[in-house]
Design an enzyme around this catalytic site. Structure first.
Site, PDB file in Angstrom:
ATOM      1  CB  CYS A  69     -48.288  31.005  -2.183  1.00 25.60           C
ATOM      2  SG  CYS A  69     -47.472  30.955  -0.231  1.00 25.60           S
ATOM      3  CB  THR A 109     -14.172  18.525  20.745  1.00 20.83           C
ATOM      4  OG1 THR A 109     -13.418  18.235  19.613  1.00 20.83           O
ATOM      5  CG2 THR A 109     -14.331  19.991  20.849  1.00 20.83           C
ATOM      6  CB  SER A 130     -14.361  10.376  10.698  1.00 16.34           C
ATOM      7  OG  SER A 130     -13.494   9.803  11.515  1.00 16.34           O
ATOM      8  CD  GLU A 180     -44.876  33.045  -1.837  1.00 11.09           C
ATOM      9  OE1 GLU A 180     -45.015  31.890  -2.408  1.00 11.09           O
ATOM     10  OE2 GLU A 180     -44.541  32.964  -0.390  1.00 11.09           O
TER      11      GLU A 180
END
Length: 357
Positions: free
Chosen positions: A85, A195, A298, A53
């Site tokens: 604002c 991983t 999971s 704004e």
């Protein structure tokens, strides 16, 4: 009303330019219109910097007097890192404010404040689109927990690798580039220890220019390989572990600059509910899980997942390879999880299916 929607669409498009840059703040775009012409524009670029704004008011200058402001999220009315604002909107002489959605933050009451100050105000224009844009912020503000997505890439018959574990690459370069773009839009990317050991990933957005996310490794016994790629940038790494880890290993990682998060145990593993709570306290508002089928299942069982993104390649791998999601204990098809709000998008040769849990 048609013009309200048209300008709100533009405000939402403008807000999107802050994607991946504003966390833990929302994405906000603001357009100021006078006599059917856009006289000011602004979007929130980064937490701690001016709100949309304010930038739009600065852009409009004196033309803000007697104008209409369009903003996708209710303007703030309290003192935070920046002044409210609503004060600036009133000072600038804006006549009417059209708002996409209410701010989920209970401290914000900009709609009522502006009405009280004599401005014409409307709320709920393209509300659905405004909420989708800031789904991460809405969840985080309400729960103080991150918005969690699972991303998986699989063959047409649901495999994420072959019998021997080979998985590079199931999907096309276009799909991989898209995933790298997604990495720039989340605060963190999460994988399990398996991983890291098997693929030694970097988890960076190499194929797309943008912010590099924090990396999170779920590792209940702290067995992360000391020479893995993720340890090359320890300040960007969080390792989630439990009291099953050796104190010595914890200290070694902390001395390297890694943030080690101690979590409760759940069935001998990291309690993911506890982990997301702790990550929320670190102001991590969004996470993309890019692990294997075990971490995926999971996370679903621990009820921490909000959204699932599955890339499907037009390839068939056959028996023996692991699936995208591990065992969920579902024995009857009528107990299968139904995703909501599904969209399908063609990316290169592949299809991306997105849905909410």
């Amino acid at each position: 009303m048609i013009s309200h929607k048209k300008y709100m669409e533009l405000a939402i498009k403008l807000a999107e330019r802050g994607k991946g840059l504003t966390s833990p703040n929302p994405m906000v775009g603001c357009i100021i219109v006078k006599r059917g012409r856009i006289v000011g524009k602004g979007f929130h670029r980064k937490a701690g910097t001016e709100h949309a704004e304010i930038l739009a008011i600065q852009d409009a200058g004196k033309k803000a007097m007697n104008s209409t402001m369009y903003i996708n999220l209710e303007p703030c009315s309290h003192w935070g890192k920046t002044p409210p604002c609503t004060e600036k909107i009133v000072e600038a002489g804006v006549r009417e404010v059209i708002i996409g959605m209410k701010d989920p933050n209970p401290l914000v009451d900009g709609f009522r404040e502006l009405k009280f100050r004599g401005l014409k105000t409307k709320i709920g224009i393209l509300e659905k689109e405004a909420k989708k844009l800031n789904e991460v912020f809405v969840k985080y503000i309400r729960t103080r927990k991150p918005f969690v997505m699972i991303k998986a890439a699989m063959s047409l018959d649901g495999k994420i690798a072959t019998k021997t574990g080979d998985s590079k690459y199931i999907t096309s370069k276009e799909a991989r580039t898209y995933v790298h773009k997604l990495r720039t839009e989340v605060d963190a990317v999460m994988v399990g220890l398996n991983t890291v050991v098997k693929d030694n990933p970097e988890l960076t957005p190499r194929l797309f220019k943008g912010e590099d996310p924090v990396k999170i490794v779920v590792d209940s016994q702290l067995k992360i390989p000391k020479n893995c790629n993720l340890l090359k940038n320890p300040s960007k790494l969080i390792v989630a572990t439990t009291n099953k880890a050796s104190k010595n290993e914890v200290i070694k990682l902390q001395q390297k600059g890694v943030n080690v998060v101690m979590c409760k145990l759940k069935k001998g593993m990291v309690d993911l509910q506890d982990l997301v709570k702790q990550l929320g306290k670190l102001e991590i508002t969004s996470i993309m899980i890019e692990g294997g089928s075990e971490l995926n299942s999971s996370a679903i069982k621990d009820d921490v997942v909000d959204k699932i993104l599955i890339f499907t390649a037009p390839k068939i791998v056959g028996n023996g390879g692991p699936g995208a999601i591990g065992n969920l204990g579902i024995k009857k098809i009528d107990k299968a999880i139904d995703l909501k709000g599904i969209t399908c998008t063609r990316i290169g040769k592949d299809w991306l299916v997105e849905g909410y849990l």
